[in-house]
Design an enzyme around this catalytic site. Structure first.
Site, short mmCIF file in Angstrom:
data_model
loop_
_atom_site.label_atom_id
_atom_site.label_comp_id
_atom_site.label_asym_id
_atom_site.label_seq_id
_atom_site.Cartn_x
_atom_site.Cartn_y
_atom_site.Cartn_z
CB THR A 1 8.92 -9.77 -29.46
OG1 THR A 1 8.18 -9.75 -28.24
CG2 THR A 1 9.29 -11.21 -29.78
CG ASP B 1 17.69 -1.25 -21.89
OD1 ASP B 1 18.03 -1.43 -20.71
OD2 ASP B 1 17.08 -2.11 -22.55
#
Length: 323
Positions: free
Chosen positions: A37, A143
């Site tokens: 987060t 990623d």
């Protein structure tokens, strides 16, 4: 005991990049990604703080994380989001520069920003330049996707969320970190299959870059006709599906079309590496009419030495599609 200063020679190099949680003030929660987060924070100015999804890290994970931090702290490049430090108290967290620009994903698929072809090509070049730098440092992104590419102050590319294999890998035993569910569209077939212990490689990053190139040159995500995530996993993993190149813009140069096709080849050994990718884009740019070339930024030519601490957003990107 804790406050005793160890002799300098005994210190791990990552020691000097460790931040105390009390020094960093968290403010707005920006969003949640595959691995953590992101918050906007304050640490001698605006920063982005990513609290990683690793609960109760084992000593092995903690050491692996510190080893990776030692690599990340050496990254300095105009097309890479600046790494500023890390925290280990309560949660593992990394701190990077803050950036006000939107992600490429948001520009292409939410705001539908109208880029000219020469601008799209330059975004592709800068992204390849940043990835070439990471690979030269032996850092596999793992990623790479349009959500992790940010356009700072106009059209300067900043790549974020790179490295950190510790967090992005499956761990045997009690600690298992699942593969990112939101990144399926950008995953190479061999990563989807997960038949090897570590399917990530320079070539798997190249595949992901190929999908970003497709997004730039088609203005859409691949496999738009398949709205079932599991079907995409099955089709791409088995080699039955690949991006439809007929969807690319009509004015997309042939050299770029070939590059997309090469980057997303099903057999990883057949994909080019970033030095070659970068050369072919630069060659294309030099062949374009001068009026269509973007003005070169002086900073790009001293990229390896640049310490760009200007603000840069870590994620203003919207939620990923269901795939």
């Amino acid at each position: 005991e804790k406050n005793k200063i160890r002799p300098r020679g005994q210190r791990d190099s990552s020691y000097y990049w460790k931040m105390e949680a009390s020094e960093v003030m968290l403010s707005t929660r920006i969003g949640s990604g595959s691995f953590g987060t992101v918050y906007k924070g304050k640490w001698h100015g605006d920063v982005a703080v990513k609290i990683l999804k690793v609960v109760d890290p084992t000593p092995e994970q903690l050491q692996a994380f510190r080893n990776e931090v030692a690599v990340l702290r050496k990254t300095r490049h105009v097309n890479i989001l600046l790494f500023m430090g890390y925290m280990t108290k309560d949660n593992l967290a990394i701190v990077t520069q803050w950036c006000e620009g939107s992600s490429l994903y948001k520009h292409l698929h939410v705001q539908e920003t109208k880029f000219q072809m020469f601008q799209l090509i330059d975004i592709a070049r800068q992204t390849a330049q940043g990835m070439d730098y990471l690979h030269a440092k032996n850092i596999i992104h793992r990623d790479m996707k349009s959500n992790n590419i940010f356009l700072h102050e106009g059209l300067t590319v900043k790549i974020g969320d790179f490295g950190l294999a510790t967090v992005k890998s499956r761990w045997s035993g009690s600690q298992q970190v699942e593969q990112p569910t939101g990144s399926v569209l950008w995953m190479a077939p061999e990563v989807i299959r997960m038949q090897d212990d570590n399917p990530f490689s320079f070539q798997s990053d190249v595949y992901s870059y190929g999908i970003v190139l497709y997004e730039l040159m088609a203005g859409e995500l691949p496999y738009a006709h398949i709205n079932n995530r599991d079907q995409i996993i099955f089709m791409v993993g088995r080699g039955y599906a690949s991006p439809d190149l007929s969807r690319l813009y009509k004015n997309c140069p042939k050299a770029i079309k070939r590059l997309v096709a090469d980057c997303v080849k099903k057999v990883k050994e057949e994909r080019p590496l970033f030095p070659q990718i970068l050369s072919s884009i630069e060659l294309l740019q030099h062949s374009l009419p001068k009026i269509n070339r973007s003005a070169p930024e002086p900073s790009l030519h001293r990229a390896a030495h640049t310490e760009d601490i200007n603000a840069c957003t870590l994620t203003t990107s919207p939620r990923l599609p269901v795939f």
